[in-house]
Design an enzyme around this catalytic site. Structure first.
Site, PDB file in Angstrom:
ATOM      1  CD  GLU A   1      -2.481  -1.528   2.624  1.00 45.07           C
ATOM      2  OE1 GLU A   1      -2.295  -0.732   3.548  1.00 45.07           O
ATOM      3  OE2 GLU A   1      -3.305  -2.456   2.680  1.00 45.07           O
TER       4      GLU A   1
ATOM      5  CB  CYS B   1      -8.148   1.105   8.830  1.00 49.19           C
ATOM      6  SG  CYS B   1      -7.802   0.787   7.108  1.00 49.19           S
TER       7      CYS B   1
END
Lengths: 653, 653
Positions: free
Chosen positions: A320, A416
């Site tokens: 990521e 998240c």
């Protein structure tokens, strides 16, 4: 400035806030308590979704000794509870709710019971392996969780005055000051995921306790030395408690260099912007010039070379992460919602260091595009990954694109992004103004009422606007003190013609670093900022190979996109004519009410024989161009009408 | 037709064959015996390189009881030895070598000693867990290995007359006929990786034993039922010996449907083309029309929708697999060398089923482009993955592109591609002709001498040509029998003007399904095929989004590319002018001697202020076009001059 000093009146933002209050907060509460089935997407390679239940509240009950059982979920499962509490705090500031307050008080009490006698809080290690506490900090997220806890407790204190929240927070902070630091006998390393620094700075800002700021600074300073310290500890380790750290992991979590020497955005995008947020905050609070310089260099690298036009960051799904300059692939990127939220945090802190509207421009770009794209119009579905180009079938049949969804899934196992969005939306008023001793800066144009008693000033500012539908913003200002007050109004980087008037009289707008500064004596005044908002064409730097020969359309702060729903699938065959005029009009019924942009273009279609149109490669392509009206919608509203193709960058000829 | 009936005289192909004989075969022998350090690339996500040594010969010695020790390496490690033996066999047919023959005899003897009393050969299960023999066939590659063994033993028998090789092969085949089949008491499933079917068919072709052909057909027919059989066995399994099979794995290894019902190319690309190779071979040998139909449908799907212009197949690295129609990403694809080699096998079998030059066109495309690209000009470095667009830094800094190398690595831990290339190059003569009762088809233009005594014919054909440098091919033909002979000469799909003459007199060329048929009485004759070979522009189907507005250049069978070495990096900024004339000339010293293509074009460069050129997004791009001569080289020679960018598809305007 305490956030409750600003009250958002804009109907669109109020609607978002209501969605959070009425949909997200109760939904997340049910998830945290396992009273709802998480809609699991059982898709391969989706490492984000391994858990079938949250168990987060149960973990706290077990850690507190109130229930029996084992820990379940991510090592950072606790942070879900903390982000929920933070969003609840902001929501309570907006709209008081006794029932919600009672629920949240119970959570604070539960957290306090799970707190260990020495101040440590972390259900994973408390339940499973207290002997490994802090021994695997490169991966264990213990301080990451406590950072979110401090943010939540500070917010809760501000919203409700809870003393228990402050007690817990100060005990955590004292424990950390006892445990980490340069002194002998303390630990000399940082968490693999930055966040504790942000939490400590928030606690510092409301308590004024300097050792919290100093510890935040220490965690940043020790970052580049952490891998060496891990190696040293590992070499002495007999029990297999210490994990080694690879060179690759060092870049991933920004421990590859001392933070002062980092001048490019590397590694996991969320981690990087959280680090920079804290670094800029510390730089301002402690006068650390090295931190300030590093923040500016990393900022330049992001904004000049590593940011998508939507304010998305993170060019690759693996890690990521950031990759390299000008590597901005529109269909395989990550562009996590959380990363753009972190970029907003970073920009806000940079504004405190330097009054330059570029920071607010980027904040607004990330907010209106990638952050808002993260949530469906129903407030119940969320994107982690915010692509700039989607062909639904590719996400399904090419596993390297399985992270790219074409419709927002429901709540996710690794939750998240949704709670991060919840806390951003419920606190969006915090980003509208920056207050300095000698001026108040207006960064965002959101209809709102602000009152300020701070640093010798006593003023109120009412913003009246339907921005970004139009670019007209009326500021009704009251200066209640004898001393003059200076207001700096942001002049967006994307603007064309701007007119201004003060107390009804047209004036010439002057600009200093992107702000229009106006000084007011005591009394009531008005400023009208009248920006022309029209659709514009944007081009990427030639070094971005993915965007060459292509154009993106934006209207004010909003980047636009084309969807299959409006233009038919096969969007790569569309060509926007260079000479066509882009027009816009408001459609009340569409996507909750949006300005639609249209332009003349063409669609390439085969015009040849059947044989030519079916062959894969040919020397004699016979295609023709069909005139079409290309219809663009705001990027943040895409994917709300079922599965279809989407594109931000389209060919221009 | 036995392969030794054709002798390649072309200097370029002879050079390739010498590289295999002098470099690859000895190098691989040293690797197989662990007497060489494998150059390990320790790069993350490179799942192809987990092993640090081969241990393949040692595995056989241990399985044969000659040495003590454990198995080491992949479950399919044995196949490395078999592919080596197969390449050695072909090489011995070309160039006799006593020493090499002695070495190979020793290997055949070693294999025979590792063969179990019942005929089974497989070092992994023999050494580690004989009780699990065939119990995990979806992943164990046992029949895959035995398929390669049969191919090698048949080749060795043809090259050397070895009786031991035939004994071992027949024992293996008899064992398989006893173990697998529709009858009760036998196993009713297939190997996860097709290959045994090819081996059995090769053994059938030289022995005429029909039960080998029937078993090959059975393995194909039972394929779609295998997952059900696995589930059935697993439900009865007590010892944990049986592994389950997921729906995803079923597509991966083509067990998702009965093979007769498969009409698109799905799953692991190498597996798919190996399956089709065997299916077409069986269709011809047993008259299975269902197989023939399925082969034709899958062929169409590949050639019309899923093949890169280089003859590469496999659009994604995860699963090394096909994805969906028209999904042909130039920079993230897999395009494994082995997959294109398999496509050549498939094409050759299709030619036996149907005399259509399209099969030979694809065979030639895969051979001259992706297959040859797999090997460096030094014969010592190899690509697994053959991209059509490379920016070296992206392969290093974006882990999702880590499979894309910009220079060929040395020998690799999972050594499938180099030995597959070795056996293809040493047997390239097998692909030049297809022999039928009533005609001999010329598929490839390679200088060579062929003599044939078969099916009532006795002819020789000498090809004289420097193809593909030029398109002139002279056939000197001698018909040694009274009956007429028909030669069908392929007219390539890429051709423009073609002239022909027979015995010195110009004739009009007639075409039937891409071949020019000429009939000869007894005696000596000559045919001159004179094809104009000039650089041409190729365009992809509009549905290929990656290639829209772009052009590829080819010259005869060779696809061309631009490299940074010749054109400077930043190749995406190049634009080939639509109206420019492409020229070509031969450069003796370049890359072993290649025809270079040139065309007029432009390079986009920033022409604006510094601010504009450094900003990432702008409304006022100020770039200018610098006139440049764009220089193209054959795709198969790229990456031989150090690390640099490369592109096949470039923008055309």
């Amino acid at each position: 400035m305490a956030r409750r000093d600003v009250c958002v009146t804009d109907p669109i933002w109020k609607r978002y806030k209501e969605l959070v209050r009425k949909e997200m907060i109760p939904y997340q509460w049910a998830v945290l308590n396992d009273s709802i089935d998480i809609a699991i997407e059982r898709e391969r390679n989706d490492a984000s979704i391994p858990n079938e239940k949250s168990h987060a509240i149960a973990n706290f009950k077990i850690a507190a000794g109130l229930e029996k059982g084992d820990h379940y979920g991510w090592v950072f499962q606790d942070s879900d509870v903390y982000k929920w509490l933070e969003a609840v705090s902001y929501s309570l500031s907006d709209t008081w709710d006794d029932e919600l307050k009672t629920l949240a008080d119970g959570v604070v009490e539960l957290i306090s019971k799970a707190q260990q006698p020495d101040g440590y809080i972390g259900t994973y290690f408390t339940i499973k392996c207290p002997e490994r506490r802090y021994m695997r900090l490169a991966e264990s997220h213990e301080l990451y969780c406590m950072g979110h806890l401090l943010e939540a407790l500070v917010a809760y204190k501000l919203a409700t005055g809870s003393e228990l929240a402050m007690d817990v927070a100060e005990k955590v902070a004292a424990h950390l000051c006892d445990t980490f630091g340069p002194e002998e006998g303390k630990y000399h390393f940082a968490d693999g995921h930055e966040e504790i620094e942000i939490g400590l700075m928030k606690l510092y800002h409301i308590t004024g306790t300097e050792k919290y700021r100093d510890l935040a600074e220490y965690f940043l300073k020790v970052r580049g030395d952490s891998p060496k310290e891990w190696s040293r500890l590992k070499s002495m380790d007999k029990g297999g408690n210490i994990l080694g750290v690879s060179a690759e992991a060092m870049k991933y979590d920004q421990t590859h260099l001392p933070v002062e020497e980092q001048d490019t955005a590397e590694g996991h995008a969320v981690r990087l912007v959280y680090m920079c947020t804290a670094m800029a905050d510390v730089a301002k609070a402690s006068g650390n010039k090295e931190f300030e310089k590093a923040c500016k260099k990393i900022w330049r690298n992001i904004v000049d070379k590593r940011m998508f036009i939507t304010g998305g960051i993170g060019s690759t799904v693996l890690g990521e992460s950031f990759t390299l300059d000008y590597d901005l692939p529109n269909d395989t990127m990550y562009c996590e919602t959380c990363a753009s939220i972190g970029l907003i945090f970073f920009a806000k802190q940079m504004l405190n260091l330097e009054r330059n509207s570029e920071y607010a421009d980027v904040m607004e770009r990330a907010l209106y595009n990638t952050a808002l794209s993260g949530m469906a119009l129903d407030g119940k579905h969320f994107f982690y990954v915010n692509p700039l180009e989607v062909v639904p079938e590719k996400g399904k049949l090419d596993p390297t694109k399985s992270h790219v969804k074409s419709v927002r899934p429901q709540w996710l196992g690794c939750a998240c992004c949704p709670p991060n969005l919840a806390r951003l939306i419920t606190s969006v008023e915090d980003y509208i103004y920056s207050v300095f001793d000698d001026a108040v800066l207006v960064n965002l144009f959101i209809a709102s009422d602000m009152s300020l008693e701070d640093k010798g000033k006593k003023i109120s500012i009412r913003q009246k606007t339907d921005y970004p539908r139009s670019g007209k913003v009326l500021f009704e200002i009251e200066n209640k003190e004898e001393t003059d007050v200076t207001i700096g109004i942001r002049l967006p980087g994307w603007r064309d013609e701007v007119k201004g008037s003060i107390d009804g009289s047209a004036v010439k707008i002057t600009e200093k670093c992107g702000y229009w500064y106006v000084q007011f004596p005591k009394g009531e005044h008005s400023i009208l900022l009248d920006m022309e908002i029209k659709p514009k064409r944007w081009y990427a730097n030639l070094n971005v190979s993915e965007d060459i020969h292509k154009v993106a359309v934006a209207r004010g702060p909003q980047v636009y996109c084309v969807e299959g729903k409006d233009n038919g699938d096969g969007l790569h065959k569309l060509v926007l004519r260079k000479d066509s005029q882009l027009t816009d009009h408001f459609e009340e019924e569409l996507l909750g009410g949006v300005s639609v942009v249209e332009g003349d273009g063409e669609r390439l279609v085969w015009g040849g024989s059947d044989a030519a149109s079916s062959s894969l490669y040919t020397c004699r392509p016979e295609y023709k161009k069909e005139a079409v009206k290309i219809r663009f919608i705001p990027y943040n509203t895409w994917g709300n009408r079922g599965e279809n193709e989407m594109r931000v960058w389209i060919t221009e000829e």
